[in-house]
Design a protein around this motif. Sequence first.
Motif, PDB file in Angstrom:
ATOM      1  N   LYS A 116      -6.241 -11.731  -1.168  1.00 39.97           N
ATOM      2  CA  LYS A 116      -6.108 -11.852  -2.618  1.00 39.97           C
ATOM      3  C   LYS A 116      -6.080 -13.325  -2.972  1.00 39.97           C
ATOM      4  O   LYS A 116      -5.426 -14.114  -2.281  1.00 39.97           O
ATOM      5  CB  LYS A 116      -4.805 -11.221  -3.112  1.00 39.97           C
ATOM      6  N   GLU A 172      -0.816  -4.272 -14.664  1.00 38.33           N
ATOM      7  CA  GLU A 172       0.544  -4.817 -14.587  1.00 38.33           C
ATOM      8  C   GLU A 172       0.605  -6.286 -15.000  1.00 38.33           C
ATOM      9  O   GLU A 172       1.632  -6.752 -15.481  1.00 38.33           O
ATOM     10  CB  GLU A 172       1.078  -4.705 -13.163  1.00 38.33           C
ATOM     11  N   THR A 173      -0.480  -6.993 -14.758  1.00 34.18           N
ATOM     12  CA  THR A 173      -0.381  -8.432 -14.989  1.00 34.18           C
ATOM     13  C   THR A 173      -1.160  -8.903 -16.215  1.00 34.18           C
ATOM     14  O   THR A 173      -0.850  -9.930 -16.772  1.00 34.18           O
ATOM     15  CB  THR A 173      -0.900  -9.219 -13.768  1.00 34.18           C
ATOM     16  N   ASP A 226      -6.509  -6.926   3.237  1.00 37.65           N
ATOM     17  CA  ASP A 226      -7.260  -7.564   2.156  1.00 37.65           C
ATOM     18  C   ASP A 226      -6.854  -9.019   1.962  1.00 37.65           C
ATOM     19  O   ASP A 226      -5.875  -9.501   2.528  1.00 37.65           O
ATOM     20  CB  ASP A 226      -7.162  -6.778   0.836  1.00 37.65           C
ATOM     21  N   ALA A 239      -3.040  -3.608 -10.472  1.00 36.50           N
ATOM     22  CA  ALA A 239      -2.764  -5.047 -10.468  1.00 36.50           C
ATOM     23  C   ALA A 239      -3.218  -5.634 -11.800  1.00 36.50           C
ATOM     24  O   ALA A 239      -2.538  -6.471 -12.395  1.00 36.50           O
ATOM     25  CB  ALA A 239      -3.486  -5.721  -9.314  1.00 36.50           C
ATOM     26  N   ARG A 288       3.650   1.783  -1.512  1.00 32.86           N
ATOM     27  CA  ARG A 288       4.720   1.662  -2.517  1.00 32.86           C
ATOM     28  C   ARG A 288       5.114   2.980  -3.167  1.00 32.86           C
ATOM     29  O   ARG A 288       6.171   3.073  -3.779  1.00 32.86           O
ATOM     30  CB  ARG A 288       4.341   0.634  -3.585  1.00 32.86           C
ATOM     31  N   GLU A 289       4.235   3.991  -3.056  1.00 31.84           N
ATOM     32  CA  GLU A 289       4.615   5.241  -3.714  1.00 31.84           C
ATOM     33  C   GLU A 289       5.151   6.285  -2.742  1.00 31.84           C
ATOM     34  O   GLU A 289       5.347   7.438  -3.103  1.00 31.84           O
ATOM     35  CB  GLU A 289       3.439   5.768  -4.525  1.00 31.84           C
ATOM     36  N   TYR A 346       0.805  -1.221   0.000  1.00 28.48           N
ATOM     37  CA  TYR A 346       0.000   0.000   0.000  1.00 28.48           C
ATOM     38  C   TYR A 346       0.839   1.273   0.000  1.00 28.48           C
ATOM     39  O   TYR A 346       0.440   2.292  -0.535  1.00 28.48           O
ATOM     40  CB  TYR A 346      -0.962  -0.001   1.196  1.00 28.48           C
ATOM     41  N   ARG A 357       5.573  -1.600  -7.912  1.00 28.34           N
ATOM     42  CA  ARG A 357       4.738  -2.639  -8.529  1.00 28.34           C
ATOM     43  C   ARG A 357       3.667  -3.056  -7.537  1.00 28.34           C
ATOM     44  O   ARG A 357       3.908  -3.028  -6.331  1.00 28.34           O
ATOM     45  CB  ARG A 357       5.567  -3.872  -8.879  1.00 28.34           C
ATOM     46  N   THR A 358       2.511  -3.459  -8.060  1.00 29.55           N
ATOM     47  CA  THR A 358       1.456  -3.918  -7.141  1.00 29.55           C
ATOM     48  C   THR A 358       1.853  -5.259  -6.527  1.00 29.55           C
ATOM     49  O   THR A 358       2.692  -5.988  -7.074  1.00 29.55           O
ATOM     50  CB  THR A 358       0.127  -4.107  -7.876  1.00 29.55           C
ATOM     51  N   GLU A 359       1.190  -5.588  -5.420  1.00 27.07           N
ATOM     52  CA  GLU A 359       1.480  -6.880  -4.788  1.00 27.07           C
ATOM     53  C   GLU A 359       1.126  -8.038  -5.712  1.00 27.07           C
ATOM     54  O   GLU A 359       1.805  -9.065  -5.700  1.00 27.07           O
ATOM     55  CB  GLU A 359       0.677  -7.027  -3.497  1.00 27.07           C
ATOM     56  N   VAL A 360       0.070  -7.853  -6.504  1.00 25.97           N
ATOM     57  CA  VAL A 360      -0.326  -8.951  -7.397  1.00 25.97           C
ATOM     58  C   VAL A 360       0.814  -9.277  -8.360  1.00 25.97           C
ATOM     59  O   VAL A 360       1.168 -10.448  -8.558  1.00 25.97           O
ATOM     60  CB  VAL A 360      -1.637  -8.608  -8.150  1.00 25.97           C
ATOM     61  N   ALA A 361       1.418  -8.236  -8.928  1.00 27.75           N
ATOM     62  CA  ALA A 361       2.529  -8.463  -9.859  1.00 27.75           C
ATOM     63  C   ALA A 361       3.695  -9.138  -9.133  1.00 27.75           C
ATOM     64  O   ALA A 361       4.351 -10.041  -9.683  1.00 27.75           O
ATOM     65  CB  ALA A 361       2.973  -7.140 -10.477  1.00 27.75           C
ATOM     66  N   GLN A 397      -5.099   0.061  -6.521  1.00 29.22           N
ATOM     67  CA  GLN A 397      -4.543  -1.283  -6.339  1.00 29.22           C
ATOM     68  C   GLN A 397      -5.188  -2.261  -7.318  1.00 29.22           C
ATOM     69  O   GLN A 397      -4.520  -3.048  -7.978  1.00 29.22           O
ATOM     70  CB  GLN A 397      -4.810  -1.673  -4.884  1.00 29.22           C
TER      71      GLN A 397
END
Lengths: 245, 388
Positions: free
Chosen positions: A95, B385-386, A93, B382, A58-59, A56, A66-70, B378
């Motif tokens: 995921k 990016e993916t 959250d 996400a 990251r900026e 959250y 990069r997002t956590e998903v990536a 987010q």
Amino acid sequence: MRAGLDLGSSYIKWVAGPAPERVTVRRAAASVLDYREALKRLDARPGPGGCVLTGYGREVFPGTARTEVACLARAWAGAGYGDGSLVDIGGQDIKVLRFQGGKLKHHKFNRRCAAGTGSFIESLCHRLRISARRFNALAGEADGARPLNSFCTVFAATEILERVQRGEPLPALARGAYASVAARVREVGVLEPPVRLCGGFAAHHPVFRRVFAEGGGGEAETVPHPKYFAAWGAFLLAWDGAAGV
Amino acid sequence: MRAFANAKGLLGKYYRGMADGKRPVAWCSAMGPVEVLRALGFEVYFPENHAAMLGARRAQEPLIAAAVRHGYGPDACTYLLSDIGASLEGRSGLDRFGLEVLPPPAVLACNTNQCREVLEWFAFHARRTGAPLVSIRTPRPLEGGGPSLDGYLMDQWRAAIRALEGAAGRALDAGRLRETVAFAAEASRDWEAFLRLNEGGGFRHDFGDDLVLMAPLVVLRGTPEAAAFYRDLLTEVRALPDRPLRRRIFWEGMPVWGKLRFFQEYFPKWDAGVVASTYCLSWVFDLDPAEPLESLARAYSSLFICRDEAWKEAWLERQVCAFNAGLLLFHEARTCHTNTNTRFRMPERMEERTGVPALVLHGDMVDLRHFSEAETRQRLEAFWETRG
Ligand code: SF4
């Protein structure tokens, strides 16, 4: 050295190493109000070169974000996993990522509510004045789970307190709280086996994995260093983009 | 665009016209019988427009609290709650247009084609002001009704017209109705042509622009001024070049009024833009001045919001394809059930049907407590990016 930094809502995690296959540092600190302060405690120095930031926050710092998903997808591939599902239970959250042949096919998040996320159990521990370790140990002692009726974080804590006062065993209720989280996870998305768990919650609450399987979630394994999985993905991304980070 | 200044000028004139109190004012739901009201000589005021303005100005929170204190449920539509709260607190969201106090209604007219909430909302104002409430009860979803349904709807419209004539103290003039419907049809046709300039690879305006530019169609539908505005808008935007855009989004659901600027600044950072939306396309009406009443009854019961899931999905598929969208973005508005299409698995079905990814954002049209910028970013990032 290159590094991955995961600035999460409960913890920040720092993973660093001199080569992609060599992680020499894995450290975490509670994310208090000031990320900088926490970084000092970790002795982490995210610079604009060589570090990928995620989570959250990251900026907050300059650098490649990069997002956590990536990052989780990168970590999955880095671990050499193929098909399956990854469940990341974070502070705020949940995921669910589905993979085919190591590639991310689909991802879903929980709806906007902390119920069933890591902070759900965190806040229960706080209200019950016990540590996460103790909560996990209690849940481990119980023969079975006593389900909680309340979905809401605040009401669930009140419900547990009331039921304990009425003589119900706390271990079974603690296990019931894990069952609530497991039910929430199953609601987020379809889980194709093999299922793997990661995130701080999986790290601090190992009994959850058993409750998850008992409740119909199927057998799940916890990835190595579950708390650092996203940070490790960020670290690998930092090496992927060695020239460009 | 010149059109922004024109829209502002038109709206200012519209509200100031209501403030002078020369003509009786009818309060009307967004999809209510506005053409009939205009043809009967009423100025027309729209509580939903007021609610959206309160949301855009972020004035909603204490007003929602006032309505909830009064006994309305906190999960009720926040358009309704914020507008009712404003009434209870004696507040006006239109003070900067000279309307310190909202114009009192001579009559209230609504159509349940969009939702049941408008009926409860208008009933509140009817009780409070003592003005008569006229409602057209359109059932939803509408598919499969056949001729008996058409007959029922015509009866509803005729009965509403009789009641509105009573409130106006005059009979509806067929010629004036035809003229009003003709202006509405013209404005709607040009609005659609404007929206469809973004079809294929086109990108001349985004959702944020559209939400401002549709205001005259919402509040001045059926007037020559609105018709002229859309004629000029179309001419102006036809002459503009297309802007390059990598990530084309189709927005499904209500806008988040208090976050328009956030989206307008955020999307370009990702070379993304909302090229079209159900919301703006919903203000396209198939009206025919040759049979004004029949076409009004038909058009206002053929809206996207009145339809069943199968109809909506087929329609959405055509739009996603026509606008060449790479992402179908659903807004799950917490308190608008009828204009939220995520609750019965439509995003998943649309993805299976079109192959175009669908993503759900959580929020609300007015209540920003249900919306988080961080979470929205987010989800979108996400995805980008993916997956693209
Ligand atoms: S359509 Fe939705 S936002 Fe509009 S009045 Fe009805 S419930 Fe409220």
